[in-house]
Design an enzyme around this catalytic site. Structure first.
Site, mmCIF file in Angstrom:
data_model
loop_
_atom_site.group_PDB
_atom_site.id
_atom_site.type_symbol
_atom_site.label_atom_id
_atom_site.label_comp_id
_atom_site.label_asym_id
_atom_site.label_seq_id
_atom_site.Cartn_x
_atom_site.Cartn_y
_atom_site.Cartn_z
ATOM 1 N N HIS A 1 0.816 -1.209 0.000
ATOM 2 C CA HIS A 1 0.000 0.000 0.000
ATOM 3 C C HIS A 1 0.853 1.263 0.000
ATOM 4 O O HIS A 1 2.047 1.239 0.320
ATOM 5 C CB HIS A 1 -0.908 0.018 1.239
ATOM 6 C CG HIS A 1 -0.139 -0.044 2.520
ATOM 7 N ND1 HIS A 1 0.469 1.059 3.091
ATOM 8 C CD2 HIS A 1 0.154 -1.087 3.343
ATOM 9 C CE1 HIS A 1 1.081 0.702 4.203
ATOM 10 N NE2 HIS A 1 0.915 -0.601 4.382
ATOM 11 N N GLU B 1 -2.015 -7.495 6.913
ATOM 12 C CA GLU B 1 -0.724 -7.437 7.589
ATOM 13 C C GLU B 1 -0.705 -8.445 8.745
ATOM 14 O O GLU B 1 -1.744 -8.954 9.173
ATOM 15 C CB GLU B 1 -0.477 -6.011 8.113
ATOM 16 C CG GLU B 1 0.869 -5.788 8.799
ATOM 17 C CD GLU B 1 2.064 -6.100 7.907
ATOM 18 O OE1 GLU B 1 2.290 -7.301 7.649
ATOM 19 O OE2 GLU B 1 2.777 -5.160 7.520
#
Length: 212
Positions: free
Chosen positions: A8, A81
């Site tokens: 990201h 994550e």
């Protein structure tokens, strides 16, 4: 099958120096610019499908890619994550002060109560690879995920179940692209990691020397 693992754009958590894990942060102003430049570059990848972590920083990055490639974003929690429990929201100095044992181990695999275990991460990596091979053997896929998880997945591709014994040698920058191809024999070939050529316009003019 070609898979492009993408981190990201810069998030507000990154900007504030926080370890994020599963905490949800929006993209920073810089992160939005990075995502736009990434999206323009992604038109060169001939993507067939686009997956993303459901966390905002990843999903908003993926939406920028989707808009340029006329694709839908498929949320996939398995590429979130690493869950870091009590470490989430803290800076590294705060973590080292409160949990001094992390100085000797990776924050991602510290084994502290409330964090995602090595066994859980191994299972997650195995599942992601199996599902991709099952559904997309002849496709070009982009997966927008996170630096920690991408680096662990790459180490898993190299060593399988023994990945925790290796040093994670991968640097994964914001909006970087990592290209992995699976051959007909279903063996992974890593073409490149951490490519950020699309961000060159964000560098100061004095730092552009040598980029050509």
């Amino acid at each position: 099958m070609n898979v492009f693992f993408i981190r990201h754009g810069e998030s507000m958590g990154n900007r504030q120096g926080k370890i994020q894990g599963w905490m949800d942060f929006e993209l920073s102003e810089l992160g939005i610019k990075q995502a736009q430049l990434l999206a323009a570059y992604s038109e060169n990848l001939a993507l067939d499908y686009l997956y993303s972590s459901d966390l905002t920083r990843a999903y908003d990055t993926a939406k920028a890619i989707a808009a340029r490639n006329h694709l839908d974003v498929r949320k996939w929690t398995k590429v979130r994550e690493v869950h870091l429990g009590p470490l989430q929201g803290l800076s590294r100095p705060d973590i080292y002060e409160r949990f001094p044992e992390t100085k000797e181990r990776s924050i991602l695999t510290s084994g502290l109560d409330g964090t995602e275990s090595v066994e859980q991460l191994t299972k997650r990596c195995r599942f992601v690879v199996e599902q991709l091979l099952l559904a997309h053997q002849n496709d070009n896929i982009a997966i927008v995920s996170h630096g920690g998880f991408i680096s662990i997945l790459l180490t898993y591709l190299l060593a399988g179940e023994q990945w925790p014994s290796l040093h994670r040698a991968f640097q994964i920058g914001n909006t970087s692209i990592t290209h992995v191809e699976w051959t007909k024999e279903q063996k992974p070939v890593i073409h490149y990691t951490n490519q950020t050529i699309h961000l060159s316009s964000l560098l100061e003019p004095s730092n552009k020397i040598g980029l050509l």
